[in-house]
Motif scaffolding. Structure first.
Motif, PDB file in Angstrom:
ATOM      1  N   VAL A 533       0.858  -1.201   0.000  1.00 28.08           N
ATOM      2  CA  VAL A 533       0.000   0.000   0.000  1.00 28.08           C
ATOM      3  C   VAL A 533       0.888   1.242   0.000  1.00 28.08           C
ATOM      4  O   VAL A 533       0.663   2.200  -0.752  1.00 28.08           O
ATOM      5  CB  VAL A 533      -0.951  -0.007   1.227  1.00 28.08           C
ATOM      6  N   ALA A 534       1.952   1.209   0.825  1.00 24.23           N
ATOM      7  CA  ALA A 534       2.890   2.347   0.875  1.00 24.23           C
ATOM      8  C   ALA A 534       3.530   2.572  -0.488  1.00 24.23           C
ATOM      9  O   ALA A 534       3.642   3.703  -0.962  1.00 24.23           O
ATOM     10  CB  ALA A 534       3.970   2.093   1.934  1.00 24.23           C
ATOM     11  N   LYS A 535       3.918   1.482  -1.146  1.00 29.64           N
ATOM     12  CA  LYS A 535       4.522   1.596  -2.496  1.00 29.64           C
ATOM     13  C   LYS A 535       3.510   2.175  -3.495  1.00 29.64           C
ATOM     14  O   LYS A 535       3.845   2.991  -4.343  1.00 29.64           O
ATOM     15  CB  LYS A 535       4.947   0.206  -3.000  1.00 29.64           C
ATOM     16  N   SER A 536       2.267   1.705  -3.360  1.00 26.64           N
ATOM     17  CA  SER A 536       1.220   2.152  -4.276  1.00 26.64           C
ATOM     18  C   SER A 536       0.950   3.655  -4.100  1.00 26.64           C
ATOM     19  O   SER A 536       0.815   4.399  -5.073  1.00 26.64           O
ATOM     20  CB  SER A 536      -0.062   1.358  -4.020  1.00 26.64           C
ATOM     21  N   LEU A 562       0.298   7.486   5.207  1.00 24.41           N
ATOM     22  CA  LEU A 562       1.725   7.124   5.265  1.00 24.41           C
ATOM     23  C   LEU A 562       2.293   7.312   6.671  1.00 24.41           C
ATOM     24  O   LEU A 562       3.111   6.521   7.138  1.00 24.41           O
ATOM     25  CB  LEU A 562       2.529   7.957   4.251  1.00 24.41           C
ATOM     26  N   VAL A 563       1.828   8.383   7.344  1.00 26.49           N
ATOM     27  CA  VAL A 563       2.299   8.627   8.725  1.00 26.49           C
ATOM     28  C   VAL A 563       1.875   7.454   9.611  1.00 26.49           C
ATOM     29  O   VAL A 563       2.656   6.937  10.410  1.00 26.49           O
ATOM     30  CB  VAL A 563       1.747   9.975   9.261  1.00 26.49           C
ATOM     31  N   LYS A 564       0.630   7.019   9.409  1.00 28.72           N
ATOM     32  CA  LYS A 564       0.120   5.875  10.195  1.00 28.72           C
ATOM     33  C   LYS A 564       0.974   4.618   9.926  1.00 28.72           C
ATOM     34  O   LYS A 564       1.362   3.886  10.847  1.00 28.72           O
ATOM     35  CB  LYS A 564      -1.344   5.629   9.803  1.00 28.72           C
ATOM     36  N   ALA A 580       8.154   6.607   0.990  1.00 31.83           N
ATOM     37  CA  ALA A 580       7.067   7.302   0.286  1.00 31.83           C
ATOM     38  C   ALA A 580       6.842   8.696   0.859  1.00 31.83           C
ATOM     39  O   ALA A 580       6.531   9.643   0.115  1.00 31.83           O
ATOM     40  CB  ALA A 580       5.784   6.480   0.380  1.00 31.83           C
ATOM     41  N   LEU A 581       7.024   8.838   2.174  1.00 28.12           N
ATOM     42  CA  LEU A 581       6.854  10.164   2.809  1.00 28.12           C
ATOM     43  C   LEU A 581       7.831  11.192   2.247  1.00 28.12           C
ATOM     44  O   LEU A 581       7.523  12.379   2.140  1.00 28.12           O
ATOM     45  CB  LEU A 581       7.026  10.056   4.329  1.00 28.12           C
TER      46      LEU A 581
END
Length: 585
Positions: A533-536, A562-564, A580-581
């Motif tokens: 999900v982060a990559k997406s 992303l923070v979560k 990603a951030l």
């Protein structure tokens, strides 16, 4: 070059040349040019080369590297006027037992020979070749065969005559290894001599080698035959080499026939149209029907190339019946070779003949039990399509393609997936949706990961072909529906598909369709899904930034997600979300 900085390493390298440890000696040999530069041309000639000449009694690996290095050493010893100084160590290397070292030494001598003056050639190179040619051990005589061609053009006429005679002696040597080496280099040497000497000296040598008792010698004369034929006019080919060619085609050794089959197109081009039409068509048919599978495999690979050299009638009457037999050949390798090449006949035969004669054969090969055959035919369908058009192709082959899409061999399914975007481009939306749409979706649930991965990339390519509107209505809803599947692999495929399609869709599609699913999967119980999900999200950020209307979503929805994830208990999830951030910053 700073002498203080360089001197110490140079001293170490020179010591390493004498070291007991093979790896250190090898390292020093690889850095010979550095040592030579430091010593300067004079000392390299007076000290380094004689030292190397004495150290020939070493491990094969060291000698192989040394033989290669010396070929590029002319500039380090003062240029071409001193190039002959490199010949003695290479002469010794050309006589050692290890074949690879000898071959490398011959290669280096062939590099140095062209930079020698005629005086150097006559004084140093020709005597070297003579010494190797008359060596007691077969090793030096085999090396000698590879040194004639390069020096020949630079030598005086008297020396040239001696060289031809000496090479002739090597062709009749008692040792099969020497005759084999002579057969290997005969073609190259034949191209350097005048036509008069080719006919008077080289064709008799070729004929002798072509009738050698050892098949390992005879098979090497096939490439010589091509080289000699290229130098002769078609009429001369008929007089001097046609009989030898016929003998080779019916040679009792399958290895000789294999070499002929493998070089058949080159041979046919070299001997000219008349001989090809009068004699070689029958010969080619004979090879296609050979009793050895290896020969048939090689001949099958030459089918389209040979078909270009003859007329359409000859193809239909002589070659096509053999091709039909090969489609049901007992050897899978023959069928696989044919499947790779048969498509090449389509442009030569044209639309009508392809439809009538070739399409049934394609169908048969598409249903072959051996996966490589099916794979090869699929990979070459494009050529056929360009001749007969997609309508005919789809009517006749589509059922078979659909069947292959569910093939038990995953590599076959993969090949079909790769072919789908091309098929889609030519079929058009309506036909594609009707026949292949559901198929593309079914691959997303395949048991093999490579298929699921390829299926997601396939969806992106289809989106590029048919447009975002089509994707929005046809595939995106189906992909997103899998995001709530109880099996995590389906949810994973949803994320992969979203990530793959992101570059091909608009910011609005991401906002309206994709974002709700992605943000819903942030809290998925499976860590693998969370880090994907982060990559997406990372892939979606640049697309959303393109549109002022969707740009705020990055701050409002994606960044909090992303923070979560960056506070997740799993290391990988934290790593990819933090990466990603950085894209949001």
């Amino acid at each position: 070059m700073n002498p203080e900085v360089e001197l110490y390493p140079i001293a170490i390298l020179i010591d390493e040349l004498r070291h007991d440890d093979v790896s250190l000696r090898l390292n020093a040999i690889k850095r010979l040019n550095t040592i030579a530069l430091a010593l300067g041309p004079q000392r390299a000639r007076d000290e380094l080369i004689p030292f190397l000449d004495e150290s020939i009694d070493d491990e094969d690996e060291v000698l192989l590297t040394l033989a290669g290095e010396l070929g590029d050493f002319v500039e380090y010893i003062g240029g071409p006027q001193f190039a002959h100084i490199l010949l003695p160590p290479l002469e010794n290397l050309a006589a050692v037992e290890e074949t690879m070292v000898r071959d490398k030494a011959v290669e280096s001598l062939n590099k140095i020979c062209p930079v020698l003056s005629q005086a150097q050639l006559e004084q140093y190179y020709i005597p070297l070749v003579k010494r190797l040619s008359l060596g007691d051990w077969f090793t030096s005589r085999t090396s000698a065969t590879g040194l004639y061609a390069v020096g020949y053009a630079l030598a005086s006429p008297a020396t040239q005559e001696d060289m031809r005679k000496a090479f002739g002696q090597l062709c009749m040597d008692d040792t099969p290894m020497v005759r084999r080496a002579a057969a290997t280099h005969l073609g190259t040497f034949a191209k350097k001599v005048s036509k008069e000497h080719l006919i008077s000296d080289f064709i008799p040598l070729f004929n002798k080698l072509a009738l050698d008792e050892q098949d390992s010698v005879r098979l090497l004369t096939v490439t010589d035959l091509v080289a000699i034929a290229e130098e002769l006019a078609p009429e001369e080919c008929k007089i001097y080499i046609l009989q030898a060619l016929k003998n080779m085609i019916s040679d009792k050794s399958w290895r000789v026939r294999y070499m002929i089959a493998d070089n058949f197109v080159k041979l046919s081009k070299a001997v000219g149209q008349d001989i090809t039409r009068e004699d070689l068509v029958v010969a080619f048919v004979r090879l296609l029907k050979d009793n050895e599978a290896e020969v048939r495999t090689a001949a099958a690979g030459q089918v389209p190339g040979f078909a270009q050299l003859v007329d359409k009638e000859t193809i239909l009457n002589y070659i096509l019946p053999c091709v039909r037999d090969l489609v049901t050949d007992t050897s899978q390798h023959v069928r696989a070779a044919l499947a790779m090449q048969i498509g090449g006949l389509a442009p030569i035969l044209g639309k009508e003949a392809t439809t009538e004669h070739l399409l049934p054969l394609f169908l048969q090969l598409l249903k072959d039990e051996f996966p490589d055959v099916r794979l090869n035919i699929i990979s070459k369908l494009e050529t056929v399509n360009s001749v007969i058009g997609i309508e005919l192709l789809s009517q006749s082959l589509l059922p078979a393609i659909v069947e292959l899409a569910e093939d038990k061999q995953w590599r076959v399914r993969l090949a079909i997936i790769d072919y789908i975007p091309l098929l889609a481009t030519q079929l058009g939306v309506a036909f594609f949706d009707e026949k292949l749409g559901s198929l593309c979706m079914s691959w997303l649930g395949d048991s093999v990961f490579s298929i699921r991965e390829a299926a997601t990339v396939n969806l992106r390519k289809l989106t590029e072909v048919f447009g975002v509107e089509w994707a929005k209505q046809t595939i995106i809803p189906k992909v997103l529906a899998m995001g709530t599947h109880p099996n995590y692999l389906y949810r994973m495929t949803t994320i992969f598909a979203i990530t793959a399609m992101t570059p091909a869709v608009t910011p609005e599609v991401i906002r309206d369709y994709i974002l709700p699913t992605v943000t819903g999967l942030v809290t998925d119980p499976i860590p693998n899904i969370r880090f994907n999900v982060a990559k997406s999200i990372e892939a979606q950020i640049p697309v959303l930034m393109l549109n002022p209307d969707t740009k705020p979503l990055v701050e409002q929805q994606l960044k909090p997600a992303l923070v979560k994830l960056s506070e997740d208990t799993d290391n990988d999830v934290r790593f990819f979300s933090q990466k990603a951030l950085l894209a949001v910053q």
